[in-house]
Design a protein around this motif. Structure first.
Motif, mmCIF file in Angstrom:
data_model
loop_
_atom_site.group_PDB
_atom_site.id
_atom_site.type_symbol
_atom_site.label_atom_id
_atom_site.label_comp_id
_atom_site.label_asym_id
_atom_site.label_seq_id
_atom_site.Cartn_x
_atom_site.Cartn_y
_atom_site.Cartn_z
ATOM 1 N N SER A 53 -9.372 12.261 1.061
ATOM 2 C CA SER A 53 -8.140 11.480 1.165
ATOM 3 C C SER A 53 -7.206 12.188 2.138
ATOM 4 O O SER A 53 -7.377 13.363 2.435
ATOM 5 N N ASN A 54 -6.249 11.453 2.635
ATOM 6 C CA ASN A 54 -5.266 12.030 3.543
ATOM 7 C C ASN A 54 -3.884 11.683 3.009
ATOM 8 O O ASN A 54 -3.479 10.534 3.099
ATOM 9 N N THR A 57 -6.396 15.870 -1.953
ATOM 10 C CA THR A 57 -5.966 15.913 -3.352
ATOM 11 C C THR A 57 -5.371 17.277 -3.681
ATOM 12 O O THR A 57 -5.996 18.296 -3.408
ATOM 13 N N ARG A 83 1.220 4.130 -8.493
ATOM 14 C CA ARG A 83 1.006 4.212 -7.059
ATOM 15 C C ARG A 83 2.214 3.958 -6.171
ATOM 16 O O ARG A 83 2.185 3.053 -5.335
ATOM 17 N N ASN A 85 2.678 5.727 -3.845
ATOM 18 C CA ASN A 85 2.117 6.186 -2.573
ATOM 19 C C ASN A 85 1.372 5.065 -1.866
ATOM 20 O O ASN A 85 0.583 5.320 -0.974
ATOM 21 N N ASP A 87 -1.323 2.594 -0.978
ATOM 22 C CA ASP A 87 -2.742 2.299 -1.136
ATOM 23 C C ASP A 87 -3.615 3.553 -1.110
ATOM 24 O O ASP A 87 -4.829 3.436 -1.018
ATOM 25 N N LEU A 88 -3.043 4.752 -1.184
ATOM 26 C CA LEU A 88 -3.827 5.978 -1.017
ATOM 27 C C LEU A 88 -5.002 6.059 -1.991
ATOM 28 O O LEU A 88 -6.143 6.261 -1.573
ATOM 29 N N ARG A 91 -7.501 3.035 -1.556
ATOM 30 C CA ARG A 91 -8.155 3.130 -0.247
ATOM 31 C C ARG A 91 -9.202 4.235 -0.246
ATOM 32 O O ARG A 91 -10.315 4.055 0.254
ATOM 33 N N THR A 92 -8.857 5.400 -0.805
ATOM 34 C CA THR A 92 -9.805 6.518 -0.855
ATOM 35 C C THR A 92 -11.040 6.127 -1.654
ATOM 36 O O THR A 92 -12.171 6.407 -1.241
#
Length: 125
Positions: A53-54, A57, A83, A85, A87-88, A91-92
């Motif tokens: 992830s970007n 973690t 969330r 954040n 879609d992190l 998406r991951t």
């Protein structure tokens, strides 16, 4: 607005009810099923998706995170689950072909997960 309302309810429930009412087994089960894929079973950011992830973690056993968890009981757990954040997390999972079924979180679940994580973090430091 709905997310912030739900997060507020979760925080109030955690603050108003003693954690002794939390079910550590449920917290562990939720963590292992829903969080460990990134955070690892040790909560140190060692899961199989931790570096996919970007941003990567984070290690949740650091003193900075431990302080935030103690200073703001329930805020950390409920805000990550809800969330802010964007879609992190989805998406991951999606980019790595990992499917975790949707889950209807209850206030008790927030309390249980918070207690479980607090206990694991306390044992690692």
């Amino acid at each position: 607005m709905k997310r912030s309302f739900i997060a507020s309810l979760a925080v109030l429930a955690l603050i108003q009810a003693p954690l002794s009412f939390a079910d550590n087994a449920n917290g562990k089960n939720l963590y292992l099923q829903r969080c460990a894929v990134c955070h690892g079973p040790d909560i140190k950011g060692t899961g199989p998706l931790a570096n996919k992830s970007n941003p990567p973690t984070p290690d949740l056993t650091t003193s900075a995170f431990k302080k935030r968890l103690n200073d703001y009981p329930g805020v950390i757990v409920s805000s990550v689950i809800l969330r802010p954040n964007g879609d992190l997390i989805p998406r991951t999972l999606r980019e790595n072909g990992v499917k975790i079924a949707p889950y209807a979180w209850k206030v008790q679940d927030f309390r249980d997960l918070h207690q479980y994580m607090t206990g694991v973090i306390a044992k690692t430091r």
